[in-house]
Write a protein that holds these residues in place. Structure first.
Motif, short mmCIF file in Angstrom:
data_model
loop_
_atom_site.label_atom_id
_atom_site.label_comp_id
_atom_site.label_asym_id
_atom_site.label_seq_id
_atom_site.Cartn_x
_atom_site.Cartn_y
_atom_site.Cartn_z
N GLY A 17 73.08 154.00 -43.97
CA GLY A 17 73.31 152.75 -43.36
C GLY A 17 72.29 152.28 -42.36
O GLY A 17 71.89 151.17 -42.29
N ILE A 18 72.03 153.23 -41.29
CA ILE A 18 71.18 152.90 -40.47
C ILE A 18 69.55 152.87 -41.05
O ILE A 18 68.76 152.00 -40.62
CB ILE A 18 71.25 154.06 -39.25
N LEU A 19 69.34 153.97 -41.90
CA LEU A 19 68.11 153.92 -42.46
C LEU A 19 67.67 152.71 -43.49
O LEU A 19 66.71 151.96 -43.61
CB LEU A 19 67.88 154.90 -43.38
N MET A 20 68.79 152.19 -44.09
CA MET A 20 68.75 150.85 -44.85
C MET A 20 68.58 149.71 -43.89
O MET A 20 67.85 148.93 -44.44
CB MET A 20 70.04 150.78 -45.88
N ASN A 21 69.29 149.70 -42.76
CA ASN A 21 69.06 148.33 -41.99
C ASN A 21 67.78 148.39 -41.28
O ASN A 21 67.39 147.08 -40.91
CB ASN A 21 70.41 148.29 -41.02
N HIS A 22 67.30 149.22 -41.18
CA HIS A 22 66.13 149.56 -40.23
C HIS A 22 64.94 150.10 -40.90
O HIS A 22 63.83 150.58 -40.33
CB HIS A 22 66.26 150.21 -38.89
N ARG A 23 64.83 149.88 -42.39
CA ARG A 23 63.99 150.47 -43.17
C ARG A 23 62.47 150.07 -42.70
O ARG A 23 61.49 150.72 -42.99
CB ARG A 23 64.23 150.58 -44.46
N ASP A 24 62.36 148.74 -42.36
CA ASP A 24 61.08 148.21 -41.92
C ASP A 24 60.41 148.79 -40.61
O ASP A 24 59.33 148.91 -40.42
CB ASP A 24 61.12 146.78 -41.73
N ASP A 39 54.56 149.74 -43.52
CA ASP A 39 53.52 149.40 -44.62
C ASP A 39 54.10 149.33 -46.09
O ASP A 39 53.47 148.89 -46.71
CB ASP A 39 52.57 150.41 -44.42
N LYS A 40 55.36 149.98 -46.26
CA LYS A 40 55.97 149.91 -47.65
C LYS A 40 56.65 148.91 -48.00
O LYS A 40 56.90 148.45 -49.03
CB LYS A 40 56.80 151.21 -47.97
N TYR A 41 56.98 148.02 -47.10
CA TYR A 41 58.09 146.95 -46.92
C TYR A 41 57.53 145.73 -46.46
O TYR A 41 56.91 145.72 -45.48
CB TYR A 41 59.46 147.35 -46.36
N THR A 42 57.74 144.60 -47.26
CA THR A 42 57.49 143.25 -46.78
C THR A 42 58.67 142.37 -46.74
O THR A 42 59.66 142.51 -47.37
CB THR A 42 56.31 142.48 -47.70
N THR A 43 58.81 141.60 -45.73
CA THR A 43 59.94 140.62 -45.60
C THR A 43 59.36 139.13 -45.87
O THR A 43 58.23 139.03 -45.36
CB THR A 43 60.61 140.80 -44.44
N GLU A 44 60.24 138.37 -46.57
CA GLU A 44 59.85 136.97 -46.83
C GLU A 44 61.01 136.27 -46.77
O GLU A 44 61.98 136.48 -47.27
CB GLU A 44 59.19 136.99 -48.34
#
Length: 56
Positions: free
Chosen positions: A29-36, A41-46
């Protein structure tokens, strides 16, 4: 019937099993909530504004 010693062992073993599940769910859960934060470099948020017209 289960003897007192076997009941204690069963209770201990189930406790170890469930604490393992709790820890693994907490870490994932911690990794999913703070994956950025971990692999930025792997994730972008829009963010988009969505307008919904409700008929009256």
């Amino acid at each position: 019937m289960i003897s007192s010693l076997n009941a204690k062992k069963l209770h201990r073993d189930l406790g170890y099993f469930y604490i393992g599940l709790i820890i693994s769910f907490a870490i994932s859960g911690i990794l999913m909530n703070h994956r950025d934060s971990f692999h930025a470099d792997k994730y972008t948020t829009e963010t988009r504004l969505i307008v919904v017209k409700v008929p009256q």
